[in-house]
Design an enzyme around this catalytic site. Sequence first.
Site, short mmCIF file in Angstrom:
data_model
loop_
_atom_site.label_atom_id
_atom_site.label_comp_id
_atom_site.label_asym_id
_atom_site.label_seq_id
_atom_site.Cartn_x
_atom_site.Cartn_y
_atom_site.Cartn_z
CD GLU A 1 -2.76 1.35 2.35
OE1 GLU A 1 -2.80 0.25 3.13
OE2 GLU A 1 -3.59 2.36 2.60
NE ARG B 1 3.72 -8.06 11.10
CZ ARG B 1 3.20 -7.19 10.21
NH1 ARG B 1 2.33 -7.72 9.06
NH2 ARG B 1 3.62 -5.79 9.75
CE LYS C 1 2.85 -0.05 5.12
NZ LYS C 1 2.40 -0.18 3.47
P1 ATP Z 1 2.80 -2.20 8.08
O1 ATP Z 1 2.07 -3.24 9.13
O2 ATP Z 1 4.02 -1.88 8.25
O3 ATP Z 1 1.62 -1.17 7.79
P2 ATP Z 1 1.35 -3.60 5.80
O4 ATP Z 1 1.29 -5.09 5.81
O5 ATP Z 1 0.36 -2.79 6.14
O6 ATP Z 1 2.67 -2.98 6.75
P3 ATP Z 1 1.62 -3.43 3.13
O7 ATP Z 1 2.23 -2.23 2.20
O8 ATP Z 1 0.18 -3.67 3.02
O9 ATP Z 1 1.90 -2.93 4.57
O10 ATP Z 1 2.39 -4.80 2.74
C1 ATP Z 1 2.99 -5.06 1.61
C2 ATP Z 1 2.98 -6.50 1.55
O11 ATP Z 1 4.19 -6.77 2.48
C3 ATP Z 1 2.14 -7.43 2.41
O12 ATP Z 1 1.72 -8.62 1.51
C4 ATP Z 1 2.42 -7.67 3.74
O13 ATP Z 1 1.77 -8.77 4.15
C5 ATP Z 1 3.94 -7.74 3.39
N1 ATP Z 1 4.48 -7.39 4.80
C6 ATP Z 1 4.21 -6.31 5.56
N2 ATP Z 1 5.11 -6.18 6.65
C7 ATP Z 1 5.77 -7.50 6.95
C8 ATP Z 1 6.56 -8.20 7.46
N3 ATP Z 1 6.86 -7.63 8.87
N4 ATP Z 1 7.10 -9.26 7.47
C9 ATP Z 1 6.66 -10.05 6.24
N5 ATP Z 1 5.85 -9.34 5.43
C10 ATP Z 1 5.32 -8.22 5.58
MG MG Z 2 -1.48 -3.72 4.72
#
Ligand code: ATP
Ligand code: MG
Length: 560
Positions: free
Chosen positions: A37, A262, A272
């Site tokens: 995102e 994760r 984020k």
């Molecule tokens: P945050 O929790 O930091 O806001 P998010 O999951 O909302 O992260 P996205 O931009 O939606 O961030 O993530 C893009 C991809 O990266 C998704 O498939 C998500 O599952 C993966 N991702 C995000 N954080 C992690 C993590 N700590 N470990 C593994 N994969 C991750």
């Molecule tokens: Mg997300």
Amino acid sequence: MTPENTTSPGKDFIRTRIAEDLDSNKISKVHTRFPPEPNGYLHLGHAKSICLNFGVAQEFAGQCNLRFDDTNPTKEDIEYVNAIREDVRWLGGDWGDREFHASDYFDKLYAYAEQLIRMGKAYVDDLSADEIRETRGTLTVPGKNSPFRDRSIEENLDLFHRMRAGEFPDGAKVLRAKIDMSSPNIVMRDPTIYRIRHADHQRTGSAWCIYPLYDFAHCLSDSIEGITHSLCTLEFVNNRELYDWVLETLGVYHPKQIEFARLNLTYTILSKRKLIQLVKEAYVKGWDDPRMPTLCGLRRKGVPPEALHDFCNRIGLARADSTVEYALLEFCIREYLNAHTPRLMAVLDPIKVVIENYPEGETEYFDMPLYPDDDSFGKRQVPFSRELWIERDDFRQDPPKKFHRLYPGNEVRLRYAYLLKCNEAIYNPDGSLKELRCRYDPASRGGQSPDGRKVKGTIHWVSKQHAIPATIRLYEQLFAVPDPDNVEPGHTFLENINKDSLKEVVAYLEPALNEQKVGTTVQFERVGYFCKDPDSTPDRPVFNRTATLRDSWSKISQKQ
Ligand code: ATP
Ligand code: MG
């Protein structure tokens, strides 16, 4: 995605599954996607997802799309879109011409929503967000049906069209899937799939004032793109039932969602929302501050992408959450840099050496290898003269046992140059060390002992007259505790910030170090790995410490 000199990924449960699906002809080609995102910069957690999604596509001769999951216009920005592209590319992710955006599908998603309404599987609800939350029930109490749940298909279609036409303010109505308010899975209790947001979108401008929610947009984007395996993190386990429901109900192509744990890392925040806070409230200098766990921060710090691949391969994939030691990441960084970076000399905590028997005003040059015993790195010229800088720590007035560096009466080797003997230490009136008076052996050019006498210690040095002063930024962990998120109620992770995470010192560099390009990581011999920072000016280089030489991980893993 798996460069040489890094460990290759083992067969984890996802790769095993993909191999089975290929073997049994369930799929003919694997197709994954990385779906960030654009509401922040990518961090180490995303690196795990990038290495996985692009990695399996490469290993199984398939494809991986880059898809921006841009369904929330108020949080998203083109700055993030551009940064994400750069970071994925830096990590070696190759999406070919397959860059997509959930917003590319807004028309299609809208049509799918209409289809659900026509099937009697979605309705417009006038309850507020709070009311919807209050009537959703709990794990033990079923939810309550909304009084608007049984609107006719015609009324729902009409209201949905008017939502789109902008007739209603934000929050006045939502579109909900009509599933089951008493489902044991709370996600299935008539989830909201569209909401009203009178906000401009970074790509579609003011074309829309209703936006689909993640659970509706994501599965359909996967379906539209023909994704075979939709790999996501564990927090989406409960959402899988909804993922499947939307695709099954609409009768469209149905990818498989598979969840993995994760990445969590000690001393590190990987959210984020919190990283944005660190930037906006100026706890760090920006997204690319080398103390940040962002990919641009790590890059600026000097971490090579290969080290992150190695790290992701070593941590592997699991179905249960766990926390990885930060020291493992540092280990991977050192492993790579040790074999791939040139070694030059810099003195970080200088003390002056005067070589009494070396002619004043004379300079000679030594051709020194950039990597010991490996000519492929090339050579550089290093000036030598009567006055040198050496590290304060390489001298002791009263040496402890087994101290083989300089002390009065002892002889050391100046790296690649000469043997040098300390006669005397001169002190300032306040008792601090002023300089060392030494003598060199002219017969020892190149650092060879002319008569076989043993010289145990070798130290690095920089000619004082030719030294380039540089700003060196020494970084420590941004957080002082291993689990910065673990705080008592009423406290925040910000209280766990390490107040000494950045120390600046002035160091003296050998001239060749000033010729390094910005972004190059080198070893300062015996000191650590350092990367030239964009803040450098021609006469004042700035270097960030990428990693120390000390390897705390091997100690940790020995203990285990
Ligand atoms: P945050 O929790 O930091 O806001 P998010 O999951 O909302 O992260 P996205 O931009 O939606 O961030 O993530 C893009 C991809 O990266 C998704 O498939 C998500 O599952 C993966 N991702 C995000 N954080 C992690 C993590 N700590 N470990 C593994 N994969 C991750
Ligand atoms: Mg997300």
